[in-house]
Design a protein around this motif. Structure first.
Motif, PDB file in Angstrom:
ATOM      1  N   LEU A 335       0.619  -1.415  -0.426  1.00  0.00           N
ATOM      2  CA  LEU A 335       0.047   0.209  -0.204  1.00  0.00           C
ATOM      3  C   LEU A 335       0.899   1.589  -0.030  1.00  0.00           C
ATOM      4  O   LEU A 335       0.556   1.907   0.170  1.00  0.00           O
ATOM      5  CB  LEU A 335      -1.034   0.080   1.872  1.00  0.00           C
ATOM      6  CG  LEU A 335      -1.914  -0.680   1.426  1.00  0.00           C
ATOM      7  CD1 LEU A 335      -3.010  -0.698   2.330  1.00  0.00           C
ATOM      8  CD2 LEU A 335      -3.239  -0.732   0.209  1.00  0.00           C
ATOM      9  N   GLY A 336       2.313   1.354   0.323  1.00  0.00           N
ATOM     10  CA  GLY A 336       3.333   2.344  -0.139  1.00  0.00           C
ATOM     11  C   GLY A 336       3.385   2.723   1.948  1.00  0.00           C
ATOM     12  O   GLY A 336       3.670   4.691   1.587  1.00  0.00           O
ATOM     13  N   ALA A 384       5.247   8.268  16.905  1.00  0.00           N
ATOM     14  CA  ALA A 384       5.635   8.479  15.422  1.00  0.00           C
ATOM     15  C   ALA A 384       4.452   7.983  14.656  1.00  0.00           C
ATOM     16  O   ALA A 384       4.844   8.054  13.214  1.00  0.00           O
ATOM     17  CB  ALA A 384       7.469   8.098  15.101  1.00  0.00           C
ATOM     18  N   SER A 385       3.742   7.015  15.068  1.00  0.00           N
ATOM     19  CA  SER A 385       3.072   6.119  13.925  1.00  0.00           C
ATOM     20  C   SER A 385       1.746   7.025  13.198  1.00  0.00           C
ATOM     21  O   SER A 385       1.282   7.476  15.211  1.00  0.00           O
ATOM     22  CB  SER A 385       3.088   4.465  14.702  1.00  0.00           C
ATOM     23  OG  SER A 385       1.963   4.634  15.810  1.00  0.00           O
ATOM     24  N   ASP A 386       1.444   6.632  12.666  1.00  0.00           N
ATOM     25  CA  ASP A 386       0.074   6.986  11.955  1.00  0.00           C
ATOM     26  C   ASP A 386      -0.896   5.984  12.312  1.00  0.00           C
ATOM     27  O   ASP A 386      -2.417   5.979  12.633  1.00  0.00           O
ATOM     28  CB  ASP A 386      -0.143   7.269  10.288  1.00  0.00           C
ATOM     29  CG  ASP A 386       0.663   8.382  10.233  1.00  0.00           C
ATOM     30  OD1 ASP A 386       1.531   9.398  10.690  1.00  0.00           O
ATOM     31  OD2 ASP A 386       1.908   7.736   9.268  1.00  0.00           O
ATOM     32  N   MET A 387      -0.688   4.688  12.465  1.00  0.00           N
ATOM     33  CA  MET A 387      -1.364   3.758  12.629  1.00  0.00           C
ATOM     34  C   MET A 387      -0.976   2.739  13.462  1.00  0.00           C
ATOM     35  O   MET A 387       0.038   2.584  13.303  1.00  0.00           O
ATOM     36  CB  MET A 387      -2.127   2.990  10.786  1.00  0.00           C
ATOM     37  CG  MET A 387      -2.762   3.879  10.246  1.00  0.00           C
ATOM     38  SD  MET A 387      -2.876   3.356   8.364  1.00  0.00           S
ATOM     39  CE  MET A 387      -2.882   4.930   7.616  1.00  0.00           C
ATOM     40  N   ARG A 455      -9.438   0.524   4.378  1.00  0.00           N
ATOM     41  CA  ARG A 455     -10.400   2.086   4.837  1.00  0.00           C
ATOM     42  C   ARG A 455      -9.502   2.923   5.533  1.00  0.00           C
ATOM     43  O   ARG A 455      -9.652   3.973   5.186  1.00  0.00           O
ATOM     44  CB  ARG A 455     -11.449   1.013   5.536  1.00  0.00           C
ATOM     45  CG  ARG A 455     -12.031   0.682   5.138  1.00  0.00           C
ATOM     46  CD  ARG A 455     -13.610   0.204   5.130  1.00  0.00           C
ATOM     47  NE  ARG A 455     -12.890  -0.996   6.621  1.00  0.00           N
ATOM     48  CZ  ARG A 455     -13.516  -0.292   7.737  1.00  0.00           C
ATOM     49  NH1 ARG A 455     -13.662   1.152   8.562  1.00  0.00           N
ATOM     50  NH2 ARG A 455     -13.196  -1.542   8.247  1.00  0.00           N
ATOM     51  N   ALA A 456      -8.048   1.914   6.203  1.00  0.00           N
ATOM     52  CA  ALA A 456      -7.138   3.780   7.240  1.00  0.00           C
ATOM     53  C   ALA A 456      -6.728   4.030   6.229  1.00  0.00           C
ATOM     54  O   ALA A 456      -6.265   5.548   5.926  1.00  0.00           O
ATOM     55  CB  ALA A 456      -6.345   2.692   8.747  1.00  0.00           C
ATOM     56  N   PHE A 457      -5.812   3.760   4.851  1.00  0.00           N
ATOM     57  CA  PHE A 457      -5.154   3.734   4.323  1.00  0.00           C
ATOM     58  C   PHE A 457      -6.557   5.344   3.746  1.00  0.00           C
ATOM     59  O   PHE A 457      -5.023   6.383   2.948  1.00  0.00           O
ATOM     60  CB  PHE A 457      -4.112   2.842   2.952  1.00  0.00           C
ATOM     61  CG  PHE A 457      -2.861   2.821   3.726  1.00  0.00           C
ATOM     62  CD1 PHE A 457      -2.547   1.849   5.028  1.00  0.00           C
ATOM     63  CD2 PHE A 457      -2.412   2.809   3.276  1.00  0.00           C
ATOM     64  CE1 PHE A 457      -1.555   1.446   5.505  1.00  0.00           C
ATOM     65  CE2 PHE A 457      -0.617   2.894   3.531  1.00  0.00           C
ATOM     66  CZ  PHE A 457      -0.617   1.955   4.490  1.00  0.00           C
ATOM     67  N   ASN A 458      -7.363   5.306   2.892  1.00  0.00           N
ATOM     68  CA  ASN A 458      -7.846   5.356   2.109  1.00  0.00           C
ATOM     69  C   ASN A 458      -8.728   7.176   2.747  1.00  0.00           C
ATOM     70  O   ASN A 458      -8.017   7.792   2.618  1.00  0.00           O
ATOM     71  CB  ASN A 458      -9.568   4.747   2.095  1.00  0.00           C
ATOM     72  CG  ASN A 458      -9.040   4.570   0.725  1.00  0.00           C
ATOM     73  OD1 ASN A 458      -8.396   4.576  -0.424  1.00  0.00           O
ATOM     74  ND2 ASN A 458      -9.830   3.029  -0.192  1.00  0.00           N
TER      75      ASN A 458
END
Ligand code: ADP
Length: 503
Positions: A335-336, A384-387, A455-458
């Motif tokens: 997913l990059g 640091a993390s987003d998810m 869905r989170a990435f979107n």
């Protein structure tokens, strides 16, 4: 605030094998200090009894000193001396027990995993009660945790109550029904329990084989039995109970699930000394600064500041969904995104497998696997993390999803146990919108996990404003121990009142 010793302040003693930050393996350690501090703040007198491990973080203890008294305690037909040390950890008074036994029970350079764990912790449980008995303390609640100190419940009612030490009531919390502490029946005798009396189907005999089971014993013998989330309390009444479901059903009146909190002093992004930059929900600059700092520290690509970073901090054991964690690494790459795993495994082939994956990605600047235990680094990864992924097969409570939210990292979790009580799907219209705080999936397979992560990435890529609001909302959720400690206080009070009425 009620003061200890007044009518509403209780005297509560926790007997445990772990406590953060001085002796931590997992969530149990966080619960002892978090719940202990919250109960103390509410005006109760809280004390904690721990083994004096050679490998604990001695620098986290204030005023460590040995007492003049030596406590003699029974084991395998003999009396053994025990040195008693006192100190405070995070403002909580602690007794550390140092056995003078030739088995050198707590001089093993590790907390668990020794061939004689059953002996080591039955010894400890007996000395802890002996210490309370000899001290003449008027304790209201003795709270023991997991199989390591489950011996306390039958010891108290079958041995110490007969000696007149019977004013306290026993609370037992099972933090994970996977670990029940079983052994050949005769091993119960080490600590002075009566094998013939206890090796019965309605007492301590395991429900499916001829061994004895100490968690079962604690369920039978405690006045209050809890586990660490309401959903898990339901799950363990069927398969999740790992053979103890019938015992829990018989004792269901005294059994309740209370969701753990997190220690909001330790886990506070606006004061956290492990972070490069402190931050809060209203000032998220620091969050991106920590992301940049972690990328630099781990020699990861910094080319794109808005490339999402997925974190995972866990013991690598089958319970945690190891196959989905492995899959998440590849899926995030596809997913990059970037992926950082901090975890270690007590299971050699899992540890080796992840070492292999770490090796495979060593030249990939988007993936890092850090296969060790590292408290400081864990704080940096939460920040640091987003998810943050928690794809557990089962999860009694789980703390990392709550810590992640406090640090503005949006959880992607499987709907099980405490995860189901703390993470609510952002897209689920059957849930009130104000509760929706993350992404969940039900089936423990790759498709289920992929759909939640996608869905989170979107949202992250396509609706950055919505994402930012979600991050801010998650950071403001109250995951402190306050509410849960009140629930414990409530059940303690009721048990103490019944004890007073009985005398
Ligand atoms: P469990 O008790 O099953 O291990 P929890 O989610 O209840 O799981 O608690 C895990 C705790 O241990 C959290 O505070 C988490 O941050 C910490 N932890 C787990 N693995 C590591 C690691 N490798 N390094 C640092 N902290 C860790």
């Amino acid at each position: 605030m009620a003061l200890p010793g007044t009518s509403s302040g209780l005297h509560i003693v926790h007997i445990a094998a772990e406590m953060a930050p001085v002796a931590k393996v997992g969530g149990l350690a966080d619960v002892i200090s978090g719940l202990g501090k919250a109960l103390q703040k509410k005006g109760n007198l809280v004390e904690i009894i721990l083994p004096k491990y050679d490998c604990m973080q001695h620098n986290q203890i204030n005023n460590l000193k040995v007492l003049d008294v030596v406590v003699q305690s029974y084991f395998e037909g003999n009396m053994f001396a025990n040195k008693i040390w006192t100190g405070t950890v995070e403002g909580l008074p602690i007794y550390f027990i140092e056995p003078q036994h030739p088995g050198k029970f707590f001089w093993r350079a590790q907390y668990y995993g020794e061939h004689d764990d059953f002996k080591r912790f039955s010894y400890f449980s007996r000395v802890a009660l002996e210490l309370l008995y000899q001290s003449g303390k008027k304790v209201d609640i003795i709270h023991c945790h997991d199989w390591q100190t489950a011996f306390v419940a039958p010891l108290y009612w079958d041995v110490y109550a007969n000696l007149g030490f019977n004013s306290a009531r026993i609370c037992f919390t099972c933090h994970n029904f996977e670990y029940q502490g079983t052994a050949p029946a005769q091993d119960l005798a080490y600590c002075g329990l009566d094998v013939e009396h206890l090796d019965r189907p309605d007492r301590m005999r395991d429900n499916s084989h001829g061994r004895i089971n100490v968690v079962k014993g604690a369920i039978v013998y405690s006045n209050i039995v809890t586990t660490v989330s309401p959903t898990y309390a339901q799950e363990v009444r069927s398969e999740g109970g790992r053979g103890l479901q019938d015992t829990l059903k018989i004792h269901s009146k005294k059994f309740v699930g209370i969701l753990n909190g997190i220690d909001t002093d330790t886990w506070n992004p606006s004061t956290d000394r492990f972070l490069k930059v402190q931050y809060s929900a209203n000032d998220l600059y620091g969050k991106s600064a920590n992301k940049a700092a972690l990328r630099k520290q781990l020699k990861m690509s910094s080319a794109n500041a808005s490339q999402p970073l997925v974190g995972c901090i866990t013991r690598l054991v089958p319970q945690k969904g190891v196959h989905l964690i492995r899959h998440a690494i590849y899926k995030t790459a596809e997913l990059g995104g970037q992926f950082v795993l901090l975890g270690s495994s007590p299971v050699p082939n899992i540890q080796r497998e992840f070492e292999g994956i770490a090796d495979q990605f060593k030249n990939n600047s988007n993936i890092r696997l850090l296969l060790k235990y590292d408290d400081a680094l864990s704080h940096m990864i939460f920040a640091a993390s987003d998810m943050f992924i928690v794809p557990s097969m089962f999860e009694p409570c789980g703390l990392t999803q709550m810590i992640a939210m406090r640090y503005g990292s949006v959880p992607v979790v499987r709907k099980t146990g405490g995860l189901n009580d703390s993470v609510f799907d952002f897209d689920d219209e059957t849930i009130p919108i104000e509760l929706r705080n993350g992404f969940t999936f039900s089936k423990a397979d790759e498709q289920g996990f992929d759909s939640a992560l996608e869905r989170a990435f979107n949202y992250y890529h396509r609706k950055p404003e919505v994402w930012k609001q979600l991050v801010q909302k998650d950071m403001k959720i109250d995951f402190s121990w306050d509410t849960s400690a009140s629930q414990y206080e409530d059940i303690y009070q009721r048990a103490a009142a019944r004890a007073r009425a009985a005398t």
